[in-house]
Scaffold this motif. Structure first.
Motif, PDB file in Angstrom:
ATOM      1  N   ARG A   8       0.780  -1.199  -0.053  1.00  9.86           N
ATOM      2  CA  ARG A   8      -0.234  -0.072   0.045  1.00  9.86           C
ATOM      3  C   ARG A   8       0.980   1.231  -0.013  1.00  9.86           C
ATOM      4  NH1 ARG A   8      -1.947   2.557   4.164  1.00  9.86           N
ATOM      5  NH2 ARG A   8      -1.399   0.819   5.850  1.00  9.86           N
ATOM      6  N   ARG A   9       1.925   1.163   0.699  1.00 11.50           N
ATOM      7  CA  ARG A   9       2.939   2.382   0.561  1.00 11.50           C
ATOM      8  C   ARG A   9       4.316   1.748   0.455  1.00 11.50           C
ATOM      9  NH1 ARG A   9       1.247   6.116   6.024  1.00 11.50           N
ATOM     10  NH2 ARG A   9      -0.717   6.631   5.337  1.00 11.50           N
ATOM     11  N   PRO A  10       4.598   1.735  -0.690  1.00  9.12           N
ATOM     12  CA  PRO A  10       5.802   1.243  -1.303  1.00  9.12           C
ATOM     13  C   PRO A  10       7.024   2.068  -1.276  1.00  9.12           C
ATOM     14  CG  PRO A  10       4.372   1.707  -3.260  1.00  9.12           C
ATOM     15  CD  PRO A  10       3.737   2.144  -2.060  1.00  9.12           C
ATOM     16  N   THR A  11       7.839   1.945  -0.129  1.00 11.51           N
ATOM     17  CA  THR A  11       8.861   2.910   0.103  1.00 11.51           C
ATOM     18  C   THR A  11      10.191   1.896   0.464  1.00 11.51           C
ATOM     19  OG1 THR A  11       8.329   3.135   2.526  1.00 11.51           O
ATOM     20  CG2 THR A  11       7.641   4.712   0.999  1.00 11.51           C
ATOM     21  N   PRO A  12      11.059   2.397   0.272  1.00 13.45           N
ATOM     22  CA  PRO A  12      12.405   1.341   0.710  1.00 13.45           C
ATOM     23  C   PRO A  12      12.406   1.092   2.107  1.00 13.45           C
ATOM     24  CG  PRO A  12      13.389   3.272  -0.514  1.00 13.45           C
ATOM     25  CD  PRO A  12      11.752   3.378  -0.514  1.00 13.45           C
ATOM     26  N   ALA A  13      11.931   1.956   3.095  1.00 16.80           N
ATOM     27  CA  ALA A  13      11.960   1.769   4.570  1.00 16.80           C
ATOM     28  C   ALA A  13      10.889   0.491   4.732  1.00 16.80           C
ATOM     29  CB  ALA A  13      11.384   2.961   5.412  1.00 16.80           C
ATOM     30  N   SER A  14       9.461   0.603   3.874  1.00 18.16           N
ATOM     31  CA  SER A  14       8.531  -0.262   4.412  1.00 18.16           C
ATOM     32  C   SER A  14       9.060  -1.898   3.617  1.00 18.16           C
ATOM     33  CB  SER A  14       7.438  -0.150   3.683  1.00 18.16           C
ATOM     34  OG  SER A  14       7.388   0.208   2.147  1.00 18.16           O
ATOM     35  N   TRP A  15       9.505  -1.625   2.739  1.00 21.34           N
ATOM     36  CA  TRP A  15      10.023  -2.969   2.021  1.00 21.34           C
ATOM     37  C   TRP A  15      11.136  -3.635   2.799  1.00 21.34           C
ATOM     38  CZ3 TRP A  15       7.378  -6.067  -0.535  1.00 21.34           C
ATOM     39  CH2 TRP A  15       6.618  -5.806  -1.486  1.00 21.34           C
ATOM     40  N   LEU A  16      12.173  -2.736   3.420  1.00 24.34           N
ATOM     41  CA  LEU A  16      13.244  -3.176   4.126  1.00 24.34           C
ATOM     42  C   LEU A  16      12.672  -4.048   5.380  1.00 24.34           C
ATOM     43  CD1 LEU A  16      15.980  -0.692   4.068  1.00 24.34           C
ATOM     44  CD2 LEU A  16      16.194  -3.159   3.295  1.00 24.34           C
TER      45      LEU A  16
END
Length: 530
Positions: A184-192
């Motif tokens: 829903r909120r694809p950012t490097p932080a969320s995926w990491l």
């Protein structure tokens, strides 16, 4: 939803959470400490089963304290020694490391080893609320999910077992919630963060990898089965989580201690179907309350055939119908994304267990703790159905009917959990189910001697947790000359290999069965005239 009804539900939810916490934390040491839990204490304290077997003197009378010392953390045992023994098993290490650290601080009691799992299980409550919000975007459905997991007999069982399954439950929920958040909120932080939960999930149990695979299938679905940027990003970060697990993958490769052969034993299709049925309803209704003996006994499966002459079977069928309707309702009323997420959550693990059983034989799919992801999928589908009807049903009669179903579902769960809470043993004790009954027989003797095979010493160690301190033990193997001290008149033989029974009979010991299902024999007399 009317304010009065909402307040009623919120008050009830608080009560359910408090009751769920109470049932998790009380009577921890009042239940059979089964053989797998014994191995938890053994490994966390820095020992292996092989070490115990090698260090046990044969044909020598031993005190109960000798066995119990292998359940206690010795001050001289280094943390590294515990890591080496944990690495010698087929299990992921995270739970056992947490238990080892807790032993350092709080001691080695049953309350401690089970308490680690219990504390971990509490994190499943806010986690399931978050996951449900991510899936359904409904506070009421999220609250219903929370209530179902809080009081579920299945989740309470594994919250009180000194094994890694409450940790696996938490990690499956967190992995799934973080995955949906990252989508829903694809950012490097969320995926990491997702990579981190995948790695932690694998370090909790390898089955977490199947859950992550299900996430990949769901990502493909959301992109209409195209290998685009979203799917590649998922693959990259899920792969990173797997890379972080490589050190323990190497441990698995070079480890000789693999899954027990018992899970590969073939079962008739009828029994497979029966066990699947029992597991499906297990999150709400625990069948053990309708059955006096051990469930899931391969050799005695004919004893547990479901029959419509048994009243509790009707309840099981009603709950099965409710769960089946919940999935139908989710398919018809929910979004495609909601339906596919729950189907992939269940399917990735379920198919990986069921297909090998049907193709090559085995009973992997009948073991409830392996199917935690499937249980969570059932919880979520049921919560969606119950919560939606409670909030949006327009027809007065239908709304009242679903209120009754809503309340009845929680009452059945509470009843199952209370029955389990007050019992000394339950179906999840498997081969140790009858240990308390066996211990009660032995404890009636003033100075009992327990004879056993050293190859099965872990099972005797499990029994020892329920025996009186004056109990003595003597172990043999197939190469050791059998000689039992004549000073003991009350001699028991626990879980012997056939070779030990044959040796006893060859030396003119008269051995009689004392507890058939508990595998206990008693030496009645010695015929010295022959």
């Amino acid at each position: 939803m009317q304010l009065k009804q909402l307040n009623w539900w919120r008050i009830s939810l608080v009560i359910l959470i408090i009751l769920g916490i109470y049932l998790r934390f009380t009577n921890l040491d009042g239940k059979v400490y089964w053989v797998d839990e014994v191995k938890t204490s053994l490994r966390s304290a820095g020992y292996t089963e092989s070490m115990l077997i090698e260090e046990t003197p044969l044909a020598t009378v031993l005190n109960l304290s000798f066995l119990q010392n292998y359940q206690q953390l010795d001050a001289a045992t280094s943390f590294w020694q515990s890591i080496k023994t944990i690495a010698s098993s087929e299990h992921s290490p995270l739970y056992y490391i947490l238990t080892r650290c807790s032993m350092d601080i709080f001691g080695s009691s049953i309350n401690l080893t089970r308490g680690v799992a219990t504390v971990i299980s509490l994190f499943s409550l806010p986690a399931i609320y978050w996951l449900s919000l991510e899936i359904f975007s409904s506070i009421l459905i999220a609250e219903t999910s929370l209530g179902l997991v809080a009081i579920s007999p299945f989740h309470i069982i594994y919250a009180q077992e000194a094994r890694e399954y409450s940790l696996l439950t938490v990690m499956i929920i967190l992995m799934s919630a973080v995955f949906l958040w990252a989508m829903r909120r694809p950012t490097p932080a969320s995926w990491l963060t997702y990579s981190g939960t995948v790695a932690l999930g694998l370090y909790a149990h390898p089955l977490a990898g199947l859950v992550s695979l299900g996430h990949g299938i769901y990502a493909l679905f959301t992109q209409r089965w195209r290998l685009n940027t979203v799917v590649l990003i998922y693959s990259l970060y899920a792969g990173l989580g797997l890379i972080l697990f490589i050190p323990w993958i190497l441990v698995f490769i070079f480890n000789d201690d693999h899954m027990g052969e018992w899970v590969l034993e073939d079962l008739p299709l009828r029994l497979l179907l029966q066990r699947w049925l029992i597991n499906i309803v297990g999150s709400v209704y625990d069948l053990q309350i309708g059955y006096a003996n051990r469930l899931f006994d391969v050799k005695n499966f004919q004893d547990i055939q479901l029959s419509l002459t048994q009243p509790w079977v009707y309840l099981l069928l009603l709950i099965l119908a409710l769960i089946a309707y919940s999935f139908y309702f989710l398919y018809r009323q929910g979004t495609e994304q909601q339906w596919w997420f729950i189907v992939t959550l269940i399917g990735a693990t379920g198919l990986a267990l069921v297909v090998p059983d049907l193709v090559s034989g085995g009973q992997r799919s009948t073991i409830g703790r392996y199917a935690i992801a499937c249980h969570l999928g059932v919880d979520l589908a049921l919560a969606y159905c119950l919560g939606t009807y409670l909030k949006f049903a327009v027809n007065f009669n239908r709304k009242n009917l679903w209120k009754i179903i809503f309340v009845a579902t929680f009452i059945i769960s509470i009843f199952s959990s209370l029955m389990m809470h007050n019992a000394t043993t339950w179906w999840n004790k498997y081969s140790s189910y009858y240990n308390q009954e066996v211990a009660d027989i032995i404890n009636q003797s003033e100075q009992p001697l327990v004879v056993g095979d050293v190859a099965r010493i872990a099972r005797t160690l499990s029994l020892s947790h329920h025996l009186e301190p004056e109990t003595k033990f003597i172990f043999f193997n197939e190469q050791t000359a059998l000689k039992i001290p004549e000073t003991y008149t009350e001699i028991y033989v626990f879980r012997p290999l056939q070779s030990l029974l044959d040796s006893l009979q060859a030396q003119n010991y008269q051995v009689a069965v004392r507890h058939e299902k508990g595998k206990l024999w008693q030496v009645k007399a010695v015929n010295r005239t022959q």
